[in-house]
Motif scaffolding. Structure first.
Motif, short mmCIF file in Angstrom:
data_model
loop_
_atom_site.label_atom_id
_atom_site.label_comp_id
_atom_site.label_asym_id
_atom_site.label_seq_id
_atom_site.Cartn_x
_atom_site.Cartn_y
_atom_site.Cartn_z
N ASN A 1 -11.59 -2.57 63.71
CA ASN A 1 -10.86 -3.40 64.67
C ASN A 1 -9.65 -2.65 65.22
OD1 ASN A 1 -12.13 -5.14 62.46
ND2 ASN A 1 -11.82 -6.64 64.09
N THR A 34 -11.04 -2.75 59.25
CA THR A 34 -12.34 -3.28 59.68
C THR A 34 -12.51 -4.68 59.10
OG1 THR A 34 -13.24 -1.03 59.66
CG2 THR A 34 -14.82 -2.86 59.76
N GLU A 51 -6.54 -10.85 65.46
CA GLU A 51 -6.17 -9.48 65.83
C GLU A 51 -4.80 -9.45 66.50
OE1 GLU A 51 -9.35 -8.02 68.22
OE2 GLU A 51 -10.56 -7.39 66.51
N ARG A 79 -6.06 -0.90 69.44
CA ARG A 79 -7.14 -1.88 69.31
C ARG A 79 -8.41 -1.25 69.88
NH1 ARG A 79 -8.41 -6.77 72.49
NH2 ARG A 79 -9.43 -8.31 71.14
N LYS A 113 -11.31 -2.36 70.79
CA LYS A 113 -11.95 -3.00 71.93
C LYS A 113 -11.29 -2.58 73.23
CE LYS A 113 -13.32 -7.46 73.83
NZ LYS A 113 -12.88 -7.09 75.18
#
Length: 848
Positions: free
Chosen positions: A520, A679, A688, A706, A708
């Protein structure tokens, strides 16, 4: 010779006289040559425009004549003395960190660049408002000024004049960055830019022991004409342990230049595919044209014209038509950089002023000419075989073998020249050779597919449907369209499938399954005394999360086995390892996400000579073996370690991975920070955000990334590349469609005879339409099956062997390919057939 010249003159006059009727029958020929030539000319012209702009604007792109970069440390007094002796020095510091709102409610990753008061030495920093940089970065009270990328303002909901926190310092936004002269040479960034002063950076407290910081020294030389290589050699000789990366204004953005050249080569090969597919159209068009001229050829022979004159007449016509097509393609290539500059100027240093690139245009013209020769000579050879009796009875090219050996030799020579040009002009000649082998194999396999389909049709059982029986008979009868249709559409569809599967697999890895198993967060620049508190924050907010921590340093590879890497010939796929500094670590045990494939891991409490574990794939690309030595510069010290083992690394997992992992004794006592990942598959976006806020508020000097967000940036880039690739593939597919239309047009005379005879025997128009529809449907299915198999194999090779990613078959690609094949073959086939069905019977029957 005295007899040859008059014949040549007569042939040329006859060719011009016969062309007075126009270019009927050659429009597809023209389109095929113009499309392929234009694609190659456009790609190479745009590439040349970008690379030349980089070379000519080198000083502005680098913001200096020469650039010295040090990682994790500033230059020593001796090193600074050496730099000052060269000219005016501008110092900037680059690092990533977190910018957060003053109330702690939101934060964003930023790319910080702290500059001094002489920046930039060359070029212009454009800001809004347009004020002197010194005024924009000046300190006002307890806040330091900064100009930022507009994206940062959008992300945090700020405005000019608002304040935010970076590390321990308060930063006031005084403006936005319109353009940054050295942005391209600084490299790609995952976060928006924040430009501030070096005093502000010092106040943030972000520069600590082991922090990932780039110290950049850009110089405006006192003697601009001084040889760059001499400066580089002098710097290496005078300060051999400095470990700095040196870049000069003549190669201001080597990574960008190399990537542009490699990508343009790929698009050139796609364009060459379109040209070669168009070559099939050239052969069909020439054959159909000469077939329509059979009575003219027979008449010339009856009047005593030598065979050589007949061949030269039509050779001149083909050459003139090809020249027109090539010129049309060159016009496309000439205007392409002007169009591209409109769209690319905001991203790349491409010249907006009109310019021609003769080298790129000449290369495209040569490709076009050789392709025409390679595919037109064999039909020309058949023209000499037309007997004079063709004047008195229906006789054409239906029953033909190979032409005489001089024509076969000329065709072979043209093909060899075309292949040699493709390899010689390629940046990666191995890739070009693979491409040529694949193209040759494609032609052979497509021919075999056509033979196999005809054989299956010949052996099919008798069916009750008259239309279906007629369709199957059309597939295997003499002069059938089967070879032409399958060859015409097969290569274009196979290329489309290949590119679609590569794009689909790449996206699937990056935005499909990958986020499920990727961390993550990445946390960078964690100091040893912050580790316990950092762990506690993660455990409080992500109790189910897995935390992985490793020590991290930065080092630059200087030599292999004592040989300077700058003097080594390194394959293109391995150059990234040697470009700039690499993250390195040490470990007593084998990393969890890696496996030793060769050699031995060092034992616990090892205290011998420094050892290193090297990533297997990169070691193969660099030509390394167990027992070789690697010299790296870390914090100004050169360290030589022996390769103890190779590891298989799963880069696609986005876990913590390193090209080099050293034995712990190698860096005993060296200052460094830590890198960590979190993770947690159960973490929600809200969780998050909470983790990110808690870490940033408690430890403002820790940089949180991050995953993403990084994937979104990468996906955007891939989307832009995919658009360019799909545009090139569309050209290849359009060539296939044109060739298919030409192949069907070439068979129109025979189809007209068939349709008239069948209608005379009682067949209705509806029956004939169903028969032709079934025929095109069966041919479309056969072509789609080939495209799926060939394209799937090619995509598998690229994804697994070149990109080192797992490959999977995507059903949506299969269905879309099948749909395109069906629509194309049936649509174009019926469009041509409809006119045939309207032909009156009497004129055709009189010719039989």
């Amino acid at each position: 010779m005295s007899a040859f010249l008059p014949r040549l003159k007569v042939a040329f006059q006859l060719a011009l006289r016969e062309m007075r009727g126009g270019l009927k029958g050659f429009y597809i020929f023209l389109a095929c040559i113009a499309l392929g030539t234009g694609a190659i000319a456009a790609v190479n012209s745009v590439s040349t425009s970008i690379t030349r702009s980089i070379a000519t604007q080198g000083q502005s792109l680098l913001a200096g004549d020469i650039r010295f970069e040090l990682n994790n440390r500033e230059a020593t007094s001796q090193e600074r003395q050496f730099l000052d002796a060269l000219g005016t020095v501008s110092v900037s510091t680059n690092l990533r960190s977190m910018a957060r709102l003053t109330d702690g409610s939101d934060q964003s990753l930023v790319e910080i660049k702290a500059v001094d008061n002489v920046y930039p030495l060359y070029g212009t920093l454009k800001t809004e408002p347009d004020q002197p940089l010194a005024d924009l970065l000046a300190r006002q009270g307890d806040a330091y000024g900064a100009v930022v990328a507009p994206l940062l303002i959008d992300r945090l909901g700020l405005a000019i004049g608002d304040e935010m926190l970076v590390g321990n310092a308060r930063i006031r936004i005084t403006g936005t960055i319109v353009s940054e002269p050295d942005a391209i040479s600084e490299g790609f960034g995952f976060a928006p830019r924040l430009l501030t002063s070096r005093d502000a950076l010092q106040a943030t407290g972000l520069i600590q022991t082991g922090s990932l910081v780039e110290q950049v020294y850009k110089i405006r030389l006192t003697q601009p004409a001084k040889d760059f290589e001499a400066i580089r050699a002098d710097a290496t000789k005078t300060l051999p342990n400095a470990g700095w990366s040196i870049r000069t204004s003549d190669r201001a953005a080597p990574s960008l230049t190399e990537n542009v050249v490699r990508f343009s080569q790929f698009l050139t090969l796609v364009g060459l595919t379109a040209l070669i597919v168009g070559g099939v159209g050239v052969a069909n068009a020439v054959r159909a044209f000469l077939d329509s001229k059979r009575t003219v050829i027979a008449t010339l022979k009856c009047l005593g014209a030598p065979v050589s004159v007949v061949v030269m007449v039509y050779f001149f016509q083909i050459a003139i038509i090809a020249t027109i097509g090539i010129l049309l393609g060159l016009v496309i290539g000439a205007i392409a950089p002007m169009i591209a500059s409109y769209y690319l100027a905001q991203f790349l240093p491409i010249s907006a002023s009109p310019a021609l690139y003769p080298g790129a245009l000449a290369l495209a013209a040569l490709f076009g000419a050789l392709t025409t020769l390679a595919f037109a000579i064999v039909p020309l050879g058949h023209s000499r075989e037309v007997p004079a009796t063709a004047l008195f009875r229906e006789n054409g090219f239906e029953s033909r073998g190979l032409p005489s050996w001089p024509y076969l030799m000329a065709t072979a020579l043209a093909i060899l020249c075309l292949a040699g040009l493709a390899v010689f002009s390629a940046y990666d000649r191995r890739l070009a050779l693979i491409f040529l082998v694949a193209m040759a194999s494609g032609f052979v396999v497509l021919r075999l597919v056509a033979v196999g389909v005809a054989a299956l049709a010949r052996r099919s059982p008798r069916l009750p449907s008259a239309a279906l029986r007629l369709a199957i008979g059309n597939i295997h009868r003499p002069g059938a369209l089967t070879p032409s249709v399958i060859l015409s559409l097969g290569l274009g569809l196979a290329l489309l499938v290949t590119l679609a599967l590569i794009d689909g697999n790449l996206r699937r890895e990056l935005i499909g399954n990958l986020p499920e198993r990727a961390p993550n967060f990445f946390f960078v620049d964690i100091q040893r005394n912050d580790l316990d508190s950092f762990r506690a924050i993660l455990k409080d907010n992500a109790s189910n999360g897995q935390i992985v921590e490793v020590p991290m340093l930065r080092g630059r590879i200087l030599a292999f086995n004592g040989t300077d890497v700058a003097k080594m010939e390194v394959p293109p796929e391995g150059r990234w390892v040697l470009r700039g500094d690499r993250g390195i670590t040490y470990s007593e045990a084998i990393p969890e996400n890696a496996a030793v494939t060769d050699g031995q891991w060092w034992p616990a409490n090892y205290s011998g000579e420094p050892l290193v574990s090297f990533s297997e794939q990169e070691a193969i690309e660099l030509g390394l073996k167990i027992g070789d030595t690697v010299t790296v510069n870390v914090l100004g010290r050169n360290i030589t370690a022996k390769i103890s083992n190779f590891r298989k690394v799963e880069w696609e997992s986005l876990s913590i991975n390193f090209v080099m992992v050293f034995s712990p004794n190698t860096f005993a006592g060296a200052p460094h920070a830590w890198l960590a990942t979190l993770t947690d598959a159960t973490a929600t976006p809200e969780t998050e955000a909470t983790i990110l806020r808690a870490v940033t508020q408690k430890h403002p000097t820790i940089t949180s990334v991050r995953v993403k967000d990084a994937l979104d940036v990468v996906n955007s880039l891939i989307g832009q590349l995919a658009t360019a690739i799909r545009a090139a593939a569309a050209i290849a597919l359009l060539s296939s469609v044109l060739v298919l239309a030409g192949a069907l047009a070439a068979g129109n005379r025979a189809r007209t005879h068939d349709a008239v005879v069948l209608k005379t025997l009682g067949a209705t128009r509806a029956t004939l339409i169903r028969a032709f529809t079934y025929e095109y449907l069966l041919l479309g299915i056969a072509t789609a099956v080939f495209a799926l198999l060939a394209g799937g194999a090619a995509a598998w090779f690229v994804v697994t062997q070149v990109m080192n990613l797992p490959s999977s078959f995507l059903p949506t690609v299969a269905l879309s390919t099948l749909g395109i094949a069906m629509v194309t073959t049936i649509g174009i086939g019926l469009a041509g057939t409809w006119r045939i069905l309207g032909q009156k019977a009497a004129p055709v029957l009189r010719e039989l």
